[in-house]
Design an enzyme around this catalytic site. Structure first.
Site, short mmCIF file in Angstrom:
data_model
loop_
_atom_site.label_atom_id
_atom_site.label_comp_id
_atom_site.label_asym_id
_atom_site.label_seq_id
_atom_site.Cartn_x
_atom_site.Cartn_y
_atom_site.Cartn_z
CE LYS A 14 -2.22 -1.13 3.85
NZ LYS A 14 -1.62 -2.43 4.18
NE ARG A 89 -4.24 -1.72 10.26
CZ ARG A 89 -3.18 -1.18 9.67
NH1 ARG A 89 -3.22 0.05 9.22
NH2 ARG A 89 -2.07 -1.88 9.54
NE ARG A 128 7.39 -3.19 5.66
CZ ARG A 128 6.09 -2.92 5.73
NH1 ARG A 128 5.46 -2.44 4.68
NH2 ARG A 128 5.39 -3.15 6.81
NE ARG A 134 6.46 -1.02 10.22
CZ ARG A 134 5.28 -1.04 9.60
NH1 ARG A 134 5.15 -0.42 8.44
NH2 ARG A 134 4.27 -1.67 10.13
NE ARG A 146 2.25 -5.52 11.30
CZ ARG A 146 3.29 -5.32 10.49
NH1 ARG A 146 4.44 -5.93 10.72
NH2 ARG A 146 3.19 -4.50 9.48
#
Ligand code: AMP
Length: 188
Positions: A14, A89, A128, A134, A146
């Protein structure tokens, strides 16, 4: 006004695609995850509250998230439109967004979902984590959490937009350019 909800699970791409869409269509990018991370870096009260949830892979409560999103959107009174990335969300967030836009005589133009299977998501997030810094990307258990939270609380938000005939799904697997082209052809 072109107001797009860019939808999909964590790791669907996204943020990457939003960066391209804002250029082409001259939109403002509102990523709730990015705004939370900025608040954490700046050690604001909002950041301190959000961090505990984010570190566990849970959703930040609706009230905090909705207030923050509305404050951010209100900073751009002359925007030609928004890309909402990572928001809404939950069903409550989707309703709050519709009400907020309706007060301004606006609405959501479309939701576009980037469809990616779970194995690919896990691989992308672990990859990533090498560059994103992160902590929620680097622990496979947090990644799984998640994705579970997405399936349980967030995936049903698509139905909200399907009922309004605003839902469009595209294949989120392929090169970044190929996916961008798919988005351009859906948006027109
Ligand atoms: P993201 O950058 O979109 O992957 O979001 C990172 C984390 O921020 C999520 O795992 C949640 O803890 C929190 N978050 C981001 N957006 C929202 C939202 N709309 N509602 C609740 N929590 C959110």
């Amino acid at each position: 006004m072109l107001n797009i909800v860019l939808f999909g699970p964590p790791g669907a791409g996204k943020g990457t695609q939003a960066a391209r869409l804002i250029e082409k269509y001259n939109l403002v990018h509102l990523s709730t995850g990015d705004i939370f991370r900025r608040n954490i870096r700046e050690n604001t009260p909002l950041g301190i509250s959000a961090k505990g949830y984010m570190d566990k892979g849970e959703l930040v409560p609706d009230a905090l998230t909705i207030d923050m999103l509305q404050d951010e959107a209100a900073k751009h009174p002359h925007a030609k439109g928004f890309i909402f990335d990572g928001f809404p969300r939950t069903a409550a967030q989707a309703e709050a967004l519709d009400n907020f836009l309706a007060e301004r005589g606006q609405d959501i133009s479309m939701m576009i979902a980037l469809e990616v299977d779970e194995e690919e998501l896990k691989n992308r997030l672990l990859e990533r984590s090498k560059v994103s810094n992160r902590s929620d990307d680097s622990d496979i258990n947090i990644i799984k959490k998640r994705i579970d939270v997405y399936n349980r609380d967030t995936a049903p938000v698509a139905d909200y937009y399907k009922r309004q005939n605003k839902f469009k799904g595209i294949n989120g697997i392929g090169t970044i350019d190929a996916i961008t082209d798919r988005l351009y052809s859906v948006i027109g």
